[in-house]
Design an enzyme around this catalytic site. Structure first.
Site, mmCIF file in Angstrom:
data_model
loop_
_atom_site.group_PDB
_atom_site.id
_atom_site.type_symbol
_atom_site.label_atom_id
_atom_site.label_comp_id
_atom_site.label_asym_id
_atom_site.label_seq_id
_atom_site.Cartn_x
_atom_site.Cartn_y
_atom_site.Cartn_z
ATOM 1 C CG ASP A 333 4.126 41.710 10.551
ATOM 2 O OD1 ASP A 333 3.300 42.327 9.863
ATOM 3 O OD2 ASP A 333 3.894 40.612 11.080
ATOM 4 C CG ASP A 370 -12.454 29.819 23.362
ATOM 5 O OD1 ASP A 370 -11.781 29.243 22.483
ATOM 6 O OD2 ASP A 370 -12.746 31.030 23.318
ATOM 7 C CD GLU A 374 -7.858 34.701 20.038
ATOM 8 O OE1 GLU A 374 -7.974 33.451 20.128
ATOM 9 O OE2 GLU A 374 -7.274 35.261 19.089
ATOM 10 C CB THR A 406 -21.228 28.272 17.504
ATOM 11 O OG1 THR A 406 -19.992 27.936 18.176
ATOM 12 C CG2 THR A 406 -21.892 26.991 17.034
#
Length: 722
Positions: A333, A370, A374, A406
């Site tokens: 995988d 954030d 990421e 958003t």
């Protein structure tokens, strides 16, 4: 549509910071043989000399029969020669059973460590009827009764809260909790187990650290994976593999041939006037039959399973371990195996008149709110730059957190005198473009064209572009640049795939990504083939196509959707953290839930096969020297011309025979550590491995007996009467 693309090829899993490897099995990685193990194995070795036990090894049964016969003859007509031969024949049998007993003792030591992790616990069993369980009521609120964990059966539902031990293997059917699995896996970092996904499986004996979960028992105490592993490492459930059975049949056939040859030798000897003593004939027989590999065959198999168990892998059968050594195709995988699993920021691409430093500062500030992997990776990328900007936000700043709606994050900075507030945004290209339109302050067409080119460039390489924009007061917004996110290939993966290619194994990366992204990652990782946009049916079809071509296939999986492919694979490795369906479908379970372990499993399987082949080669080759020792000794008194075959210059016929018998016994003892440790495996082609083993163990098997028998003869010749 599924894309199957052919291209032109892991390091062991990276542990989280602060984790340790202190599980009982990992702690068992030790020297091949210790004196403590030898002492522990002595009683088992003596019990193993029971003829009823030796029935599984006809070679050793013949040796023991010969030892019994020479014992009777030596008692009837005592001599130093007859008693020495008898003593070393018994030593040959004892050393053989000792080898197997040491291997089993190592397993028992590991089993004791595992058994120490087990304890009888009290379980809170939900006693509501089935219709109540299906009514939608929270299971944790239903009536429960305390029962001993040993009384649980498959299908029982138990409630486990923080601080309690999970009473048996099962699936979480309600709730989410952190679980300490260090007693089983050695990982000190707790793991999350929750209902409704591929991380729902829990192992009996592990401890819930927080919250509460409801578990449906799939393997109660006594039938859990740990119990099965204990039985496996103790040897009580080890069954002989097909290759081992085939080799044992070959050794039996060779033994029968030599028994007939020696039995018919006496009539010819009598006819020629060179009648032989029965003790000499028994010595000849024992030295000619493949006693070395016959003595070590079982120990090699046990030790091979032992090495797999040391890696926290439970094999349901030895057949699976052998199949791992013959694997031709490896399905891996992408996420978490070839790549780290979360996309990471790898590059900053300025647009227009923005500089890289300005883009870096804006991207960092816009990513502080954030909290996704990421977003954190962008902050880490900028902070590791030599010219990293200061990370403090000015007073009065307002963070704009990332949301799935958003798809952006950002910050509003207070303006300086004479200037308006500064608004920074970072997010998906389409989301930022919508924000730009909402500000009524669009960048220039040239800037938008350059931005489009950068976004397309990142997308073509299989990456994900994030756009960073800035607006100063009421001035037109500026696009500062693009952040390149990509699936980061693990360090050392290409080298591991190169090793697999050297073994003759083809690697296939299986992913749900689109073909463009899959090809880009596969090219970077060095994978041979790609199966992109894969569904469970696609995986199953690929495995069947490979098997129809005569190839053995291995794969790893953890989800219910992987179960069909795991069942079809020749080597199916299920993750212990995965679903019960996956674990039942596979023929191995990795208690560490590390998909990269598949590569180690292949190496263990190959080492098992190579060790067996190498020692078989050595065993057959070292019989040659015994011919030059015993045959001249038997007939030189009647046919002096045979003295030319005494190339070792042995002292006398009696010392030659005794020396050959002693060497035949001692070589077994000398090879026990190698049988337990395994022949060192170096990734290379089958032809290269064959050449190496023939040179090392074939030539070594020819030379070593000449030297060994000669040295023993020098010592034996000092005895009076020989």
């Amino acid at each position: 549509m599924t894309h199957h693309t052919t291209l032109t090829p892991p390091q062991p899993s990276t542990r989280p910071s602060g984790t340790t490897a202190s599980a009982p099995l990992r702690g068992a990685r030790q020297r091949s043989v210790t004196w403590a193990q030898v002492r522990a194995a002595l009683p088992g070795a003596l019990r193993g000399m029971d003829p009823r036990t030796l029935r599984h090894s006809p070679v050793l049964l013949v040796v023991e029969g010969g030892a019994v016969l020479t014992t009777v003859l030596a008692a009837a007509s005592p001599s130093l020669f007859s008693w020495l031969v008898t003593l070393w024949l018994w030593a040959t049998v004892f050393f053989a059973t000792l080898a197997e007993s040491i291997a089993e003792a190592r397993g028992r030591a590991q089993a004791s460590s595992l058994r120490a992790t087990q304890r009888t616990t009290t379980a809170r069993k939900v006693v509501a009827p089935r219709d109540t369980l299906a009514s939608g009521t929270s299971l944790g609120e239903l009536p429960a009764v305390e029962v001993a964990s040993a009384d649980l059966t498959v299908g029982d539902v138990v409630v486990v809260v923080a601080g309690e031990t999970i009473p048996g293997d099962g699936d979480v059917i309600e709730g989410v909790a952190t679980v300490d699995e260090s007693a089983i896996t050695g990982e000190s970092a707790p793991v999350i187990r929750e209902s409704g996904g591929d991380r729902c499986a829990v192992t009996g004996g592990t401890v819930v650290l927080s919250d509460r979960i409801v578990v449906r028992i799939t393997n109660p105490p006594g039938q859990s994976f740990v119990d099965r592993m204990i039985a496996l490492v103790e040897g009580s459930e080890r069954q002989r593999t097909p290759n081992e059975v085939a080799l044992n049949l070959l050794l039996t056939a060779l033994t029968a041939v030599f028994v007939l040859a020696v039995a018919t030798l006496q009539p010819f000897a009598v006819y020629s006037g060179a009648r032989q003593d029965v003790i000499v004939l028994v010595a000849l027989l024992v030295c000619l039959i493949p006693t070395t590999i016959g003595a070590l065959l079982s120990a090699i198999g046990i030790a091979g399973m032992d090495r797999l168990v040391q890696r926290n892998v439970l094999a349901m059968s030895g057949r699976a371990v052998e199949a791992a050594g013959d694997v031709d195709v490896l399905l891996l995988d992408k996420t978490g195996t070839i790549t780290y699993g979360n996309r990471r920021a790898t590059d900053l691409l300025p647009v227009g008149d923005a500089g890289e430093a300005e883009l870096a500062a804006a991207a960092r500030l816009a990513s502080l709110a954030d909290d996704t992997p990421e977003g954190r990776s962008i902050v880490e990328l900028v902070d590791h730059r030599s010219d990293a900007p200061a990370g403090e936000l000015p007073a009065g700043s307002e963070l704009v957190p990332f949301t799935a709606q958003t798809r952006m994050s950002g910050v509003d900075l207070p303006g300086t005198p004479g200037e308006g507030a500064v608004r920074l945004r970072k997010g998906a290209a389409s989301a930022v473009q919508r924000w730009l339109r909402s500000t009524a302050a669009q960048p220039t067409a040239e800037t938008l064209d350059e931005l489009s080119r950068q976004v397309d460039s990142v997308a073509r390489t299989g990456g994900t572009p994030l756009v960073v924009a800035q607006q100063l007061g009421d001035a037109p917004a500026r696009v500062l640049g693009v952040v390149h996110l990509k699936d980061v290939v693990k360090d050392g993966v290409r080298e591991r795939f190169d090793e697999l290619r050297a073994m003759g194994i083809r690697t296939v990366m299986v992913t749900g990504d689109n073909a463009v992204t899959a090809r880009a990652i596969a090219a970077e990782a060095g994978v041979d083939d790609v199966l992109a946009e894969a569904t469970p049916e696609d995986k199953l079809a690929l495995i069947r196509r490979e098997q129809e071509g005569g190839r053995l296939v291995a794969m790893a999986g953890d989800g219910t959707n992987d179960a069909p492919a795991l069942a079809q694979s020749d080597v199916g490795v299920a993750m212990a953290s995965g679903t019960s369906a996956a674990k039942e479908a596979g023929n191995m379970v990795d208690l560490d839930s590390d998909p990269t372990k598949l590569i180690e499993i292949v190496e263990v399987g190959k080492q098992l096969l190579i060790t067996r082949g190498a020692l078989t080669t050595f065993s057959v080759a070292n019989d040659v020297a015994k011919y030059f020792a015993i045959l001249p000794a038997m007939f030189v008194g009647f046919f002096p011309q045979l003295g030319l075959l005494n190339v070792m210059g042995l002292h006398s016929p009696e010392s030659a025979i005794v020396s050959a018998v002693i060497f035949n016994a001692l070589v077994i003892l000398a090879l026990v550590p190698l049988a337990l440790r395994g022949v060192r495996y170096r990734p290379s082609s089958a032809s290269a491995l064959l050449r190496r083993n023939l040179c090392v163990y074939g030539l070594g098997g020819l030379v070593a007996p000449f030297l060994g028998i000669k040295l023993i003869d020098l010592a034996v010749s000092l005895l009076p009467g020989l």
